[in-house]
Design a protein around this motif. Structure first.
Motif, PDB file in Angstrom:
ATOM      1  N   GLY A   1     -26.981 -17.958  55.913  1.00 43.75           N
ATOM      2  CA  GLY A   1     -26.752 -18.721  54.693  1.00 43.75           C
ATOM      3  C   GLY A   1     -25.272 -18.888  54.410  1.00 43.75           C
ATOM      4  O   GLY A   1     -24.439 -18.070  54.817  1.00 43.75           O
ATOM      5  N   ASP A   2     -24.950 -19.971  53.707  1.00 42.98           N
ATOM      6  CA  ASP A   2     -23.578 -20.266  53.294  1.00 42.98           C
ATOM      7  C   ASP A   2     -23.344 -19.657  51.919  1.00 42.98           C
ATOM      8  O   ASP A   2     -23.980 -20.047  50.939  1.00 42.98           O
ATOM      9  N   ALA A   3     -22.433 -18.704  51.837  1.00 47.58           N
ATOM     10  CA  ALA A   3     -22.201 -17.985  50.583  1.00 47.58           C
ATOM     11  C   ALA A   3     -21.595 -18.863  49.501  1.00 47.58           C
ATOM     12  O   ALA A   3     -21.591 -18.480  48.326  1.00 47.58           O
ATOM     13  N   THR A   4     -21.072 -20.034  49.864  1.00 48.15           N
ATOM     14  CA  THR A   4     -20.527 -20.935  48.841  1.00 48.15           C
ATOM     15  C   THR A   4     -21.600 -21.836  48.235  1.00 48.15           C
ATOM     16  O   THR A   4     -21.305 -22.598  47.312  1.00 48.15           O
ATOM     17  N   ASP A   5     -22.813 -21.752  48.761  1.00 49.38           N
ATOM     18  CA  ASP A   5     -23.922 -22.546  48.232  1.00 49.38           C
ATOM     19  C   ASP A   5     -24.553 -21.788  47.061  1.00 49.38           C
ATOM     20  O   ASP A   5     -25.149 -20.728  47.235  1.00 49.38           O
ATOM     21  N   ARG A   6     -24.431 -22.318  45.862  1.00 46.35           N
ATOM     22  CA  ARG A   6     -24.903 -21.615  44.672  1.00 46.35           C
ATOM     23  C   ARG A   6     -26.412 -21.420  44.672  1.00 46.35           C
ATOM     24  O   ARG A   6     -26.909 -20.433  44.116  1.00 46.35           O
ATOM     25  N   SER A   7     -27.122 -22.330  45.300  1.00 44.08           N
ATOM     26  CA  SER A   7     -28.579 -22.165  45.345  1.00 44.08           C
ATOM     27  C   SER A   7     -28.963 -20.954  46.188  1.00 44.08           C
ATOM     28  O   SER A   7     -29.969 -20.289  45.917  1.00 44.08           O
ATOM     29  N   ILE A   8     -28.161 -20.638  47.204  1.00 40.95           N
ATOM     30  CA  ILE A   8     -28.421 -19.451  48.019  1.00 40.95           C
ATOM     31  C   ILE A   8     -27.999 -18.195  47.276  1.00 40.95           C
ATOM     32  O   ILE A   8     -28.684 -17.164  47.313  1.00 40.95           O
ATOM     33  N   LEU A   9     -26.870 -18.270  46.554  1.00 40.76           N
ATOM     34  CA  LEU A   9     -26.408 -17.104  45.798  1.00 40.76           C
ATOM     35  C   LEU A   9     -27.437 -16.670  44.759  1.00 40.76           C
ATOM     36  O   LEU A   9     -27.582 -15.473  44.475  1.00 40.76           O
ATOM     37  N   ASP A  10     -28.147 -17.630  44.212  1.00 41.82           N
ATOM     38  CA  ASP A  10     -29.145 -17.295  43.193  1.00 41.82           C
ATOM     39  C   ASP A  10     -30.328 -16.520  43.767  1.00 41.82           C
ATOM     40  O   ASP A  10     -31.095 -15.905  43.025  1.00 41.82           O
ATOM     41  N   LEU A  11     -30.481 -16.547  45.100  1.00 40.35           N
ATOM     42  CA  LEU A  11     -31.592 -15.838  45.736  1.00 40.35           C
ATOM     43  C   LEU A  11     -31.245 -14.396  46.098  1.00 40.35           C
ATOM     44  O   LEU A  11     -32.082 -13.684  46.658  1.00 40.35           O
ATOM     45  N   LEU A  12     -30.042 -13.953  45.788  1.00 45.09           N
ATOM     46  CA  LEU A  12     -29.585 -12.634  46.228  1.00 45.09           C
ATOM     47  C   LEU A  12     -29.805 -11.535  45.201  1.00 45.09           C
ATOM     48  O   LEU A  12     -29.420 -10.395  45.433  1.00 45.09           O
ATOM     49  N   GLY A  13     -30.381 -11.862  44.078  1.00 46.29           N
ATOM     50  CA  GLY A  13     -30.595 -10.859  43.044  1.00 46.29           C
ATOM     51  C   GLY A  13     -29.304 -10.422  42.379  1.00 46.29           C
ATOM     52  O   GLY A  13     -29.059  -9.220  42.189  1.00 46.29           O
ATOM     53  N   LEU A  14     -28.453 -11.385  42.005  1.00 43.81           N
ATOM     54  CA  LEU A  14     -27.171 -11.059  41.384  1.00 43.81           C
ATOM     55  C   LEU A  14     -27.336 -10.266  40.089  1.00 43.81           C
ATOM     56  O   LEU A  14     -26.519  -9.405  39.764  1.00 43.81           O
ATOM     57  N   ASP A  15     -28.402 -10.562  39.343  1.00 42.03           N
ATOM     58  CA  ASP A  15     -28.590  -9.895  38.051  1.00 42.03           C
ATOM     59  C   ASP A  15     -28.910  -8.411  38.205  1.00 42.03           C
ATOM     60  O   ASP A  15     -28.779  -7.638  37.249  1.00 42.03           O
ATOM     61  N   ARG A  16     -29.298  -7.978  39.431  1.00 36.38           N
ATOM     62  CA  ARG A  16     -29.639  -6.574  39.662  1.00 36.38           C
ATOM     63  C   ARG A  16     -28.669  -5.877  40.609  1.00 36.38           C
ATOM     64  O   ARG A  16     -28.823  -4.691  40.899  1.00 36.38           O
ATOM     65  N   ALA A  17     -27.661  -6.606  41.125  1.00 35.83           N
ATOM     66  CA  ALA A  17     -26.730  -6.039  42.101  1.00 35.83           C
ATOM     67  C   ALA A  17     -25.701  -5.140  41.424  1.00 35.83           C
ATOM     68  O   ALA A  17     -25.358  -5.318  40.254  1.00 35.83           O
ATOM     69  N   ARG A  18     -25.203  -4.153  42.181  1.00 35.41           N
ATOM     70  CA  ARG A  18     -24.163  -3.239  41.691  1.00 35.41           C
ATOM     71  C   ARG A  18     -22.776  -3.635  42.168  1.00 35.41           C
ATOM     72  O   ARG A  18     -21.779  -3.312  41.527  1.00 35.41           O
TER      73      ARG A  18
END
Length: 656
Positions: free
Chosen positions: A458-475
């Motif tokens: 995945g391309d980390a600059t793609d916001r749609s992919i970033l939303d799939l990483l569980g940002l709200d629960r990451a440390r």
């Protein structure tokens, strides 16, 4: 002396224009073209007409090929044969063939169509390199691949220097094949003469010259070798530039390569400038109303064909489609070597002046558009690939799905799974800390995923992919690649989505640290800084400096660079405290109201090797306070040093 006024005018205009172009980060080659246009015979105003300058300008290509040969010796070309014979050569050959067929279909003769295809196949390494460096993308995957292919073009285009002049001598197909065969035979003879004779002679000659310790003699020898080789091939009916390239290849294998390149660079740059000025003088603005539509069409064919061909070829190597399209957009721009081939074709009467004007203007239009295409290569490529289906377990590797990170909580997100990303991931795994990683190297992703590691394509600059990483629960987020432009885009999104989420960023050196920290990075780790500290520590140990003192010095350097290190306090757990007396600690000391040092400057305290890394005054923390900071009651000093030094400092600071 009758030409002195023209020479001064030429130099004055050239300096003014090139300085202005450099100020606005425009390639200097375009500046020289403008100088040629302004001082040429086709515009109003003064005209520079000095035949000797035109002769000198031809040597610009000679020295250009000479320096290319220095950087691509035969062993290097053999080592890079897969790229040279694969992507690099394939791009040049396919572009020449496709554009040539289109031009032939449009009514050009086969010879003229071949020349147009060869001219359009070249890309500007200068424009690509400068624009990528300005954008911070020179170390990205598409940046490295695009630069490599553009450099390889210069090598694979050398046969055109041999072939194009021959095309002007023959008329029929049989004569063309015969002349090309004879030219190939002479090229092999020239290669044997220069390469094998040069291998036996040049190294001892340059050793002898170097022993004289005279820069003047060394420079004269370099010029003699380059021009003698050029004369040799010219005597065989080949181009001057081909001989210079062979001489450069021979010297590229010697230990004198870098000094030779440094010596010849000023001559190359000045003479190339004259060459581009000469090309600019060929441009006739009066013909623009008659050819502008053909020139625009030619520029579109150039840009479109190269983008499509390069993207297709790169994607067939297993590279992801986004990177393939970005690489294609980089190489779409026309190149300076195309002007050189065009000049050779015009001088050999292979094409007429009218067609030369169209080809020249087409390449010029593409070079003007090039910086803008490169600057916006990511959004353009994203727009192209947006409607393409996104596969799951595809040849590019497993990709993220909405359910991938739903089970993760308190995890670490790693962007980039190269050596550094993998090292971090393995340590996290050893501590049973969950993580998820993204990377754009499809082979790496497939191997890691097959090994059971949570790595996805995945391309980390793609916001749609970033939303799939569980940002709200990451440390924590760790950006372990060295693509600064990509890091800044990720930071921009993270600061908006979760501003409190700590982000660690890797960068190559300290030049972009401030920029990344302002963008929201919690900590930035310069790769070269850590390498320098490790070299320094090992050097001190080899010089018999005590290990405890070495560690203290290195820690002092790190504490001045990394905020988090200065915030480390040791507890009572023996696994975290010093196993030997020389290990350093951080301690905070509050200044009592009756302490005698109140009002004193930090620099006046006799604390020995102790470092005051922070001071808290009225609830405000100042990191690495200056020595003239005055101490007040209830201040908290954060000091750093060994246990013995800390105890000594406390006897000075803690007064009753």
């Amino acid at each position: 002396m009758e030409n002195l006024a023209q020479v001064l005018l030429l130099l004055g205009v050239a300096v003014s224009v090139v300085v202005a172009f450099n100020r606005f980060h425009i390639p200097s080659s375009l500046g020289y073209l403008l100088v040629g246009l302004v001082l040429g015979p086709h515009t109003m105003g003064p005209v520079i007409d000095i035949p000797q300058i035109r002769v000198l300008a031809e040597f610009g290509i000679v020295f250009l090929l000479f320096t290319i040969g220095l950087n691509f010796s035969l062993p290097q070309i053999h080592a890079l044969r897969h790229q040279v014979l694969g992507l690099g050569t394939g791009q040049v050959l396919f572009t020449t063939a496709v554009v040539g067929l289109v031009a032939w279909w449009a009514g050009l003769t086969p010879v003229a169509a071949f020349v147009v295809g060869a001219v359009f196949a070249q890309s500007s390494t200068t424009i690509i390199a400068k624009q990528l460096a300005e954008q911070g993308e020179e170390n990205s995957r598409h940046g490295k691949l695009g630069l490599a292919m553009s450099v390889f073009q210069d090598v694979t285009a050398v046969p055109f220097v041999v072939v194009i002049p021959v095309l002007g001598m023959a008329l029929g197909a049989e004569l063309v094949l015969g002349a090309l065969g004879w030219a190939l035979a002479k090229a092999l003879l020239a290669f044997a003469l220069i390469f094998f004779a040069g291998r036996w002679l040049l190294r001892p000659i340059f050793h002898f010259i170097a022993e004289r310790r005279s820069a003047e003699i060394f420079t004269l020898t370099v010029l003699l070798v380059a021009l003698l080789s050029a004369w040799t091939t010219n005597s065989l009916g080949l181009s001057l530039a081909f001989g210079a390239f062979l001489a450069g290849m021979v010297l590229g294998e010697t230990e004198f390569r870098h000094q030779v390149e440094s010596t010849v660079r000023p001559f190359r740059d000045v003479l190339l400038g004259l060459f581009f000025i000469g090309i600019g003088m060929l441009f006739d603005p009066a013909s623009l109303p008659n050819i502008w539509h053909w020139a625009i069409l030619g520029a579109l064919v150039l840009l479109t064909s190269k983008t499509l061909l390069v993207s297709f070829m790169v994607s067939k190597t297993g590279t992801d489609r986004l990177t393939a399209w970005r690489t294609g957009l980089l190489l779409a721009v026309g190149g300076e070597f195309g002007f050189a081939l065009l000049a050779i074709a015009l001088s050999a009467n292979v094409i007429d002046v009218f067609l030369g004007q169209i080809a020249l203007t087409s390449v010029l239009f593409s070079m003007i558009a090039g910086p803008f295409i490169i600057r916006y290569n990511h959004p353009i490529a994203r727009l192209i690939t947006r409607n393409l289906p996104r596969p799951g377990n595809s040849p590019t590797g497993p990709t993220l799905e909405p359910a991938t990170s739903t089970q993760l909580k308190g995890h670490v997100i790693i962007f980039g799974y190269g050596r550094i990303g993998q090292s971090v991931a393995h340590l996290l795994d050893a501590e049973s800390i969950p993580y998820i990683a993204l990377d754009l190297d499809s082979a790496r992703v497939r191997h890691a995923h097959a090994a059971g590691e949570p790595v996805y394509y995945g391309d980390a600059t793609d916001r749609s992919i970033l939303d799939l990483l569980g940002l709200d629960r990451a440390r924590l987020v760790i950006i372990s690649h060295d693509d600064v432009a990509s890091s800044l885009k990720i930071l921009e999104y993270l600061r908006g989505a979760r501003p409190e989420l700590p982000v660690m960023v890797r960068t190559r050196d300290e030049s972009r640290v401030d920029e990344l920290q302002k963008a929201g990075a919690t900590e930035v780790v310069p790769e070269t800084l850590e390498a320098g500290l490790m070299i320094a520590s090992q050097s001190l140990l080899l010089l018999d400096v005590p290990p405890a003192q070495v560690m203290r010095r290195i820690q002092e350097q790190r504490s001045g660079k990394y905020r988090l290190i200065r915030d480390f306090f040791r507890g009572e757990n023996q696994t975290e405290t010093a196993s030997y007396g020389g290990e350093d600690h951080v301690r905070s000391i509050e200044i009592a109201p009756d302490c005698e040092i109140i009002g004193s400057q930090l620099g006046a305290l006799n604390l020995g090797d102790i470092t005051v890394i922070a001071i808290v005054q009225s609830g405000h923390r100042r990191v690495m306070p200056p020595s003239d900071t005055r101490i007040a009651a209830n201040d908290v000093l954060v000091i750093y040093g060994s246990l013995e030094e800390l105890q000594h400092a406390e006897t000075i600071i803690l007064c009753s």
